[in-house]
Design a protein around this motif. Structure first.
Motif, PDB file in Angstrom:
ATOM      1  N   GLY A  41       0.758  -1.275   0.067  1.00 55.27           N
ATOM      2  CA  GLY A  41       0.050   0.175  -0.142  1.00 55.27           C
ATOM      3  C   GLY A  41       0.819   1.202  -0.170  1.00 55.27           C
ATOM      4  O   GLY A  41       2.081   1.090  -0.109  1.00 55.27           O
ATOM      5  N   GLY A  42       0.253   2.425   0.194  1.00 61.25           N
ATOM      6  CA  GLY A  42       0.874   3.647  -0.001  1.00 61.25           C
ATOM      7  C   GLY A  42       1.438   4.130  -1.187  1.00 61.25           C
ATOM      8  O   GLY A  42       2.369   5.030  -1.036  1.00 61.25           O
ATOM      9  N   ILE A  43       0.929   3.541  -2.236  1.00 61.56           N
ATOM     10  CA  ILE A  43       1.649   3.823  -3.475  1.00 61.56           C
ATOM     11  C   ILE A  43       0.706   5.113  -3.973  1.00 61.56           C
ATOM     12  O   ILE A  43      -0.413   5.074  -4.356  1.00 61.56           O
ATOM     13  CB  ILE A  43       1.490   2.726  -4.348  1.00 61.56           C
ATOM     14  N   LYS A  44       1.503   5.990  -4.650  1.00 60.10           N
ATOM     15  CA  LYS A  44       0.904   7.236  -5.051  1.00 60.10           C
ATOM     16  C   LYS A  44       0.176   7.116  -6.658  1.00 60.10           C
ATOM     17  O   LYS A  44       0.510   6.354  -7.426  1.00 60.10           O
ATOM     18  CB  LYS A  44       1.887   8.263  -5.298  1.00 60.10           C
ATOM     19  N   LEU A  45      -1.072   7.641  -6.657  1.00 56.85           N
ATOM     20  CA  LEU A  45      -2.053   7.416  -7.808  1.00 56.85           C
ATOM     21  C   LEU A  45      -1.535   8.683  -8.612  1.00 56.85           C
ATOM     22  O   LEU A  45      -1.112   9.520  -8.303  1.00 56.85           O
ATOM     23  CB  LEU A  45      -3.492   7.319  -7.634  1.00 56.85           C
ATOM     24  N   PRO A  46      -1.697   8.051 -10.238  1.00 53.54           N
ATOM     25  CA  PRO A  46      -1.413   9.311 -11.060  1.00 53.54           C
ATOM     26  C   PRO A  46      -2.585  10.361 -10.959  1.00 53.54           C
ATOM     27  O   PRO A  46      -3.743   9.944 -10.390  1.00 53.54           O
ATOM     28  CB  PRO A  46      -1.326   8.548 -12.463  1.00 53.54           C
ATOM     29  N   ASP A  47      -2.197  11.411 -11.466  1.00 50.25           N
ATOM     30  CA  ASP A  47      -3.326  12.682 -11.308  1.00 50.25           C
ATOM     31  C   ASP A  47      -3.822  12.936 -12.857  1.00 50.25           C
ATOM     32  O   ASP A  47      -3.014  13.387 -13.630  1.00 50.25           O
ATOM     33  CB  ASP A  47      -2.732  13.913 -10.661  1.00 50.25           C
ATOM     34  N   MET A  48      -5.033  12.477 -13.118  1.00 51.67           N
ATOM     35  CA  MET A  48      -5.423  12.594 -14.761  1.00 51.67           C
ATOM     36  C   MET A  48      -5.458  13.971 -14.884  1.00 51.67           C
ATOM     37  O   MET A  48      -5.677  14.420 -15.966  1.00 51.67           O
ATOM     38  CB  MET A  48      -6.749  11.890 -14.965  1.00 51.67           C
ATOM     39  N   LEU A  49      -5.820  14.811 -13.969  1.00 47.98           N
ATOM     40  CA  LEU A  49      -6.050  16.342 -14.231  1.00 47.98           C
ATOM     41  C   LEU A  49      -4.727  17.060 -14.261  1.00 47.98           C
ATOM     42  O   LEU A  49      -4.503  18.181 -14.859  1.00 47.98           O
ATOM     43  CB  LEU A  49      -6.686  17.082 -12.878  1.00 47.98           C
ATOM     44  N   ASP A  50      -3.581  16.455 -14.243  1.00 50.03           N
ATOM     45  CA  ASP A  50      -2.324  16.923 -14.243  1.00 50.03           C
ATOM     46  C   ASP A  50      -1.843  16.693 -16.219  1.00 50.03           C
ATOM     47  O   ASP A  50      -1.990  15.697 -16.566  1.00 50.03           O
ATOM     48  CB  ASP A  50      -1.312  16.239 -13.909  1.00 50.03           C
ATOM     49  N   GLU A  51      -1.760  17.785 -16.851  1.00 53.55           N
ATOM     50  CA  GLU A  51      -1.760  17.772 -18.129  1.00 53.55           C
ATOM     51  C   GLU A  51      -0.618  17.179 -18.656  1.00 53.55           C
ATOM     52  O   GLU A  51      -0.396  16.853 -19.883  1.00 53.55           O
ATOM     53  CB  GLU A  51      -1.938  19.313 -18.710  1.00 53.55           C
ATOM     54  N   ASN A  52       0.581  16.841 -17.759  1.00 50.96           N
ATOM     55  CA  ASN A  52       1.616  16.262 -18.100  1.00 50.96           C
ATOM     56  C   ASN A  52       1.847  14.848 -17.783  1.00 50.96           C
ATOM     57  O   ASN A  52       2.770  14.084 -18.008  1.00 50.96           O
ATOM     58  CB  ASN A  52       2.994  17.115 -17.474  1.00 50.96           C
ATOM     59  N   VAL A  53       0.696  14.426 -17.250  1.00 51.94           N
ATOM     60  CA  VAL A  53       0.590  12.945 -17.080  1.00 51.94           C
ATOM     61  C   VAL A  53      -0.295  12.107 -18.350  1.00 51.94           C
ATOM     62  O   VAL A  53      -1.283  12.644 -18.520  1.00 51.94           O
ATOM     63  CB  VAL A  53      -0.390  12.556 -15.757  1.00 51.94           C
ATOM     64  N   PHE A  54       0.453  11.106 -19.027  1.00 49.68           N
ATOM     65  CA  PHE A  54      -0.184  10.678 -20.090  1.00 49.68           C
ATOM     66  C   PHE A  54      -0.625   9.283 -20.021  1.00 49.68           C
ATOM     67  O   PHE A  54      -0.253   8.623 -19.086  1.00 49.68           O
ATOM     68  CB  PHE A  54       0.888  10.587 -21.267  1.00 49.68           C
ATOM     69  N   PRO A  55      -1.585   8.637 -20.689  1.00 52.82           N
ATOM     70  CA  PRO A  55      -2.099   7.603 -20.588  1.00 52.82           C
ATOM     71  C   PRO A  55      -1.212   6.489 -20.683  1.00 52.82           C
ATOM     72  O   PRO A  55      -0.220   6.422 -21.638  1.00 52.82           O
ATOM     73  CB  PRO A  55      -3.202   7.366 -21.724  1.00 52.82           C
ATOM     74  N   GLU A  56      -1.252   5.341 -19.830  1.00 53.54           N
ATOM     75  CA  GLU A  56      -0.291   4.232 -19.982  1.00 53.54           C
ATOM     76  C   GLU A  56      -0.793   2.893 -20.402  1.00 53.54           C
ATOM     77  O   GLU A  56      -0.117   2.145 -21.054  1.00 53.54           O
ATOM     78  CB  GLU A  56       0.431   4.044 -18.608  1.00 53.54           C
ATOM     79  N   VAL A  57      -2.198   2.651 -20.451  1.00 53.72           N
ATOM     80  CA  VAL A  57      -2.813   1.549 -20.869  1.00 53.72           C
ATOM     81  C   VAL A  57      -3.908   1.914 -21.694  1.00 53.72           C
ATOM     82  O   VAL A  57      -4.424   3.163 -21.869  1.00 53.72           O
ATOM     83  CB  VAL A  57      -3.427   0.814 -19.786  1.00 53.72           C
ATOM     84  N   LEU A  58      -4.338   0.867 -22.421  1.00 48.96           N
ATOM     85  CA  LEU A  58      -5.866   1.271 -23.230  1.00 48.96           C
ATOM     86  C   LEU A  58      -6.990   1.532 -22.425  1.00 48.96           C
ATOM     87  O   LEU A  58      -7.827   2.600 -22.856  1.00 48.96           O
ATOM     88  CB  LEU A  58      -5.810   0.019 -24.176  1.00 48.96           C
ATOM     89  N   MET A  59      -7.120   0.645 -21.588  1.00 54.31           N
ATOM     90  CA  MET A  59      -8.673   0.737 -21.013  1.00 54.31           C
ATOM     91  C   MET A  59      -8.524   0.648 -19.335  1.00 54.31           C
ATOM     92  O   MET A  59      -7.713  -0.160 -18.871  1.00 54.31           O
ATOM     93  CB  MET A  59      -9.283  -0.743 -21.243  1.00 54.31           C
ATOM     94  N   SER A  60      -9.306   1.738 -18.805  1.00 51.30           N
ATOM     95  CA  SER A  60      -9.391   1.658 -17.146  1.00 51.30           C
ATOM     96  C   SER A  60     -10.632   1.406 -16.821  1.00 51.30           C
ATOM     97  O   SER A  60     -11.837   1.747 -17.538  1.00 51.30           O
ATOM     98  CB  SER A  60      -9.031   3.032 -16.649  1.00 51.30           C
ATOM     99  N   VAL A  61     -10.762   0.469 -15.954  1.00 53.16           N
ATOM    100  CA  VAL A  61     -12.086   0.119 -15.272  1.00 53.16           C
ATOM    101  C   VAL A  61     -12.345   0.795 -14.042  1.00 53.16           C
ATOM    102  O   VAL A  61     -11.410   0.357 -13.083  1.00 53.16           O
ATOM    103  CB  VAL A  61     -12.465  -1.387 -15.232  1.00 53.16           C
TER     104      VAL A  61
END
Length: 402
Positions: A77-97
């Motif tokens: 645990g304690g792993i940081k989540l990416p912030d989609m609202l950050d314009e410099n964070v890009f998608p890494e996978v095709l599909m999120s559920v």
């Protein structure tokens, strides 16, 4: 001038007051009074709306982290989540559920079994992401997402379970489920992420929280009860890609945004045995709700409440940027924002079956939904909601100013 008859002597001053007012009641005075009353009423209604509208609480630090299971079966645990609202964070996978879960310990494993089997077959991890152009944040080629990678070449998937302050062992059940699947090689570390909210937000709040931390090029939210057949996601994606549109972002430098929503729908089942066999009062409330939606102007989508909706990443950003409804009608807020942003929406028939164990109190929640609908429609109608998003769209702000 006619005076008020039958007043006792002690109230003769009323007639004298009426005479004075009448003598000064000219057309300009009448118009000024009417305008004043309208202004006071509008200001009063605006203030009342500000008092009754809902502002979700900020995310806590622990809610910005996730739990997963490592390759050796250890809970991490304690792993940081990416912030989609950050314009410099890009998608890494095709599909999120994104799966909102509140006290779902007894039902969530069956949904995960079906979901992971489908995702592994439909969105395999084979192949590395191909870098294009110079790899900078913008100015890419061939329809790239923010100019980093080919929009059509991402692989893989993720599931984000948002435990909405459950009082049962929902998180523990998911962790144990993941341990077994990691051992079998069906799931890898980080494929399935569990986010535990410190306090219950409601289904809408849980979905919005998960959507703000996706890694996918596309993102779908699905109910934990497995009422919708997961393989229908294939059709939703196909229909979404058919209507997907591109526009230029207001950022500096700009990038190509990709927009569209595919809405799962049970409208084709309205006369099926699955619906007809339900209790009469549930069907009465369903028809009443649809009628109410029609009256307040939501008429294009026949089934707004099906818990199976697919978004492009950029549309998910706009829709869940500052979403306010954390209860059952958050779906309608999604559609209102899509309408305001002129995002294409496609309604797609899905397979659905009734599942026991609903968390909804039919009478109380129906009343609450009706009230929330009125507030929601009014708030977007006069601009109480959506200000930050609209400022960004005009180039006056950045996503990080959420």
């Amino acid at each position: 001038m006619t005076t008020i008859q039958f007043l006792p002597p002690s109230l003769d001053f009323v007639n004298k007051l009426v005479e004075v007012v009448w003598d000064h009641l000219t057309l300009p005075v009448v118009l000024a009074l009417v305008a004043g009353i309208l202004i006071v009423d509008i200001c009063g209604l605006y203030i009342l709306l500000l008092l009754v509208t809902h502002t979700p609480r900020p995310e806590t630090e622990s809610e910005k982290e996730y739990i997963t299971v490592t390759s050796d079966g250890t809970k991490k645990g304690g792993i940081k989540l990416p912030d989609m609202l950050d314009e410099n964070v890009f998608p890494e996978v095709l599909m999120s559920v994104v799966v909102p879960a509140y006290n779902e310990a007894l039902r969530i494993e069956m949904m995960l079994d079906e979901a992971v089997e489908f995702l592994n077959s439909e969105f395999p991890r084979d192949g590395e992401k191909k870098k294009l152009g110079n790899g900078t944040a913008n100015g890419g080629v061939n329809g790239s997402a923010h100019g980093v990678e080919d929009w059509g070449r991402r692989k893989g998937w993720e599931i984000i379970i948002v435990d909405d302050g459950s009082k049962d062992a929902t998180t523990d059940v998911v962790v144990e489920w993941m341990r077994k699947r990691v051992k079998k090689g069906e799931v890898k570390e980080g494929d399935l992420r569990i986010v535990h909210l410190e306090r219950n937000r409601g289904k809408g709040g849980a979905v919005a929280h998960g959507m703000r931390h996706i890694r996918g090029q596309y993102a779908v939210f699905a109910d934990a009860d497995g009422a919708t057949k997961f393989s229908d996601l294939r059709t939703l994606l196909s229909r979404l890609q058919a209507i997907e549109s591109t526009r230029v972002s207001p950022t500096t430098p700009p990038y190509d945004e990709h927009h569209g929503i595919a809405v799962g729908s049970r409208a084709h089942m309205v006369n099926s045995s699955a619906v007809v066999a339900r209790s009469w009062y549930r069907n009465l409330l369903m028809y009443g709700f649809h009628t109410f939606l029609h009256v307040i102007g939501i008429q294009k989508i026949k089934d707004t409440q099906c818990g199976f909706k697919l978004f492009t990443r950029d549309t998910a950003r706009l829709v869940f940027w500052e979403s306010h409804c954390e209860g059952w009608i958050f779906d309608i807020e999604c559609l209102l924002v899509a309408e305001e942003e002129r995002v294409g929406v496609e309604e797609v028939s899905v397979t659905w079956h009734e599942v026991e164990g609903t968390k909804m109190n039919l009478v109380w929640d129906s009343v609450r939904m009706a009230w929330d609908l009125v507030v929601l429609r009014a708030a977007y109608g006069i601009g109480v909601y959506g200000g930050i998003r609209r400022a960004w769209r005009k180039g006056n702000g950045k996503a990080r100013q959420m």
